[in-house]
Design a protein around this motif. Structure first.
Motif, short mmCIF file in Angstrom:
data_model
loop_
_atom_site.label_atom_id
_atom_site.label_comp_id
_atom_site.label_asym_id
_atom_site.label_seq_id
_atom_site.Cartn_x
_atom_site.Cartn_y
_atom_site.Cartn_z
N ILE A 17 0.86 -1.19 0.00
CA ILE A 17 0.00 0.00 0.00
C ILE A 17 0.90 1.24 0.00
O ILE A 17 1.94 1.25 0.67
CB ILE A 17 -0.91 -0.02 1.26
CG1 ILE A 17 -1.76 -1.29 1.30
CG2 ILE A 17 -1.77 1.22 1.33
CD1 ILE A 17 -2.69 -1.49 0.13
N ARG A 19 2.92 4.32 0.94
CA ARG A 19 3.36 4.83 2.24
C ARG A 19 3.51 6.34 2.16
O ARG A 19 4.10 6.87 1.20
CB ARG A 19 4.68 4.18 2.64
CG ARG A 19 4.52 2.68 2.92
CD ARG A 19 5.84 2.00 3.03
NE ARG A 19 6.37 1.85 1.68
CZ ARG A 19 7.51 1.24 1.39
NH1 ARG A 19 8.25 0.74 2.35
NH2 ARG A 19 7.92 1.15 0.15
N LEU A 36 -6.76 3.91 0.30
CA LEU A 36 -6.00 3.38 1.43
C LEU A 36 -4.54 3.83 1.34
O LEU A 36 -3.94 3.79 0.26
CB LEU A 36 -6.07 1.85 1.41
CG LEU A 36 -5.46 1.08 2.56
CD1 LEU A 36 -6.20 1.37 3.87
CD2 LEU A 36 -5.51 -0.42 2.27
N TYR A 38 -0.69 4.00 3.99
CA TYR A 38 -0.05 3.63 5.25
C TYR A 38 0.74 4.84 5.73
O TYR A 38 1.68 5.30 5.06
CB TYR A 38 0.88 2.43 5.09
CG TYR A 38 1.48 2.00 6.41
CD1 TYR A 38 0.77 1.18 7.27
CD2 TYR A 38 2.72 2.49 6.82
CE1 TYR A 38 1.29 0.83 8.50
CE2 TYR A 38 3.25 2.14 8.05
CZ TYR A 38 2.52 1.31 8.89
OH TYR A 38 3.03 0.97 10.12
N PHE A 50 -2.53 1.97 8.96
CA PHE A 50 -3.34 2.05 7.74
C PHE A 50 -4.52 3.01 7.95
O PHE A 50 -5.22 2.92 8.95
CB PHE A 50 -3.88 0.67 7.35
CG PHE A 50 -2.81 -0.26 6.86
CD1 PHE A 50 -2.32 -0.15 5.56
CD2 PHE A 50 -2.31 -1.25 7.69
CE1 PHE A 50 -1.34 -1.01 5.11
CE2 PHE A 50 -1.31 -2.11 7.24
CZ PHE A 50 -0.83 -1.99 5.95
N TYR A 52 -7.89 5.00 5.71
CA TYR A 52 -8.67 5.11 4.48
C TYR A 52 -9.41 6.44 4.48
O TYR A 52 -9.72 6.99 5.53
CB TYR A 52 -9.66 3.93 4.33
CG TYR A 52 -10.77 3.93 5.36
CD1 TYR A 52 -12.00 4.51 5.06
CD2 TYR A 52 -10.59 3.35 6.61
CE1 TYR A 52 -13.03 4.52 5.98
CE2 TYR A 52 -11.61 3.36 7.55
CZ TYR A 52 -12.83 3.94 7.24
OH TYR A 52 -13.84 3.96 8.16
#
Length: 198
Positions: A17, A19, A36, A38, A50, A52
């Motif tokens: 995901i 960053r 999403l 991180y 994490f 969203y």
């Protein structure tokens, strides 16, 4: 996307995901609802993890992967008069990383917490208390009260409760007697429970 060997996956199998070290300065638009990322560093009240984008409430929401909690009791047997500052210094359990006592204050890492405390008194006393953050009674806290009759332990009690956002500059948490002339506590029956919400 498939893993070459699910029984013995390679260290590079999986989804990485994006960053980020900070959230975007411009809020995502409606087409990015559910995006999403991180977060790698603490940013304001947001700790690494994490997140969203929730377009309905227009904010970044953390995905909680586990419950982080702390449970403490009071090691002493008595509390002083109105104005006495105290804490629940007998740690029973904690998986809140970074939480620690510094003197009489409980230091919590940045985040949003649900806090509940309760005092159980010996007969013939009444007391009220509240939570402080950085030495000041927290405005969002519901104060606690405990009353016992002449021959009974606690005939009524109302725990202190609060939802509080802790930042890196908030200071520590402690408690203060707001009304009462002192009280003796029932051994091992008073508690502080903290749940990290985000």
């Amino acid at each position: 996307m498939k893993c070459a060997d699910p029984a013995a996956p390679d260290s590079t199998d999986g989804i990485l995901i994006p960053r980020v070290s900070a959230f975007p300065a411009v809020a995502p638009d409606v087409s990015q609802d559910g995006m999403l990322v991180y977060l790698t560093t603490t940013t304001g009240n947001s700790t690494p993890g994490f997140y969203y984008w929730n377009g309905t409430i227009t904010q970044w929401c953390k995905l909680m992967t586990e419950n982080a909690m702390m449970m403490c009791s009071i090691s002493g047997v008595g509390l002083g008069i109105s104005g006495t500052v105290f804490n629940f210094d007998n740690l029973r359990f904690s998986n809140i990383q970074g939480a620690s006592f510094v003197g009489n204050e409980l230091m919590l890492p940045p985040g949003v917490y649900e806090i509940e405390s309760d005092l159980r008194l010996n007969p013939n006393v009444a007391i009220e208390w509240n939570m402080r953050v950085g030495g000041t009674i927290y405005a969002g806290s519901i104060p606690g009260s405990s009353v016992s009759a002449v021959a009974l332990l606690n005939t009524s009690t109302a725990p202190q409760r609060a939802i509080v956002t802790i930042t890196s500059s908030s200071g520590g948490i402690d408690f203060i007697i707001t009304n009462g002339v002192g009280a003796n506590l029932v051994s091992d029956c008073s508690y502080l429970k903290i749940t990290k919400l985000q």
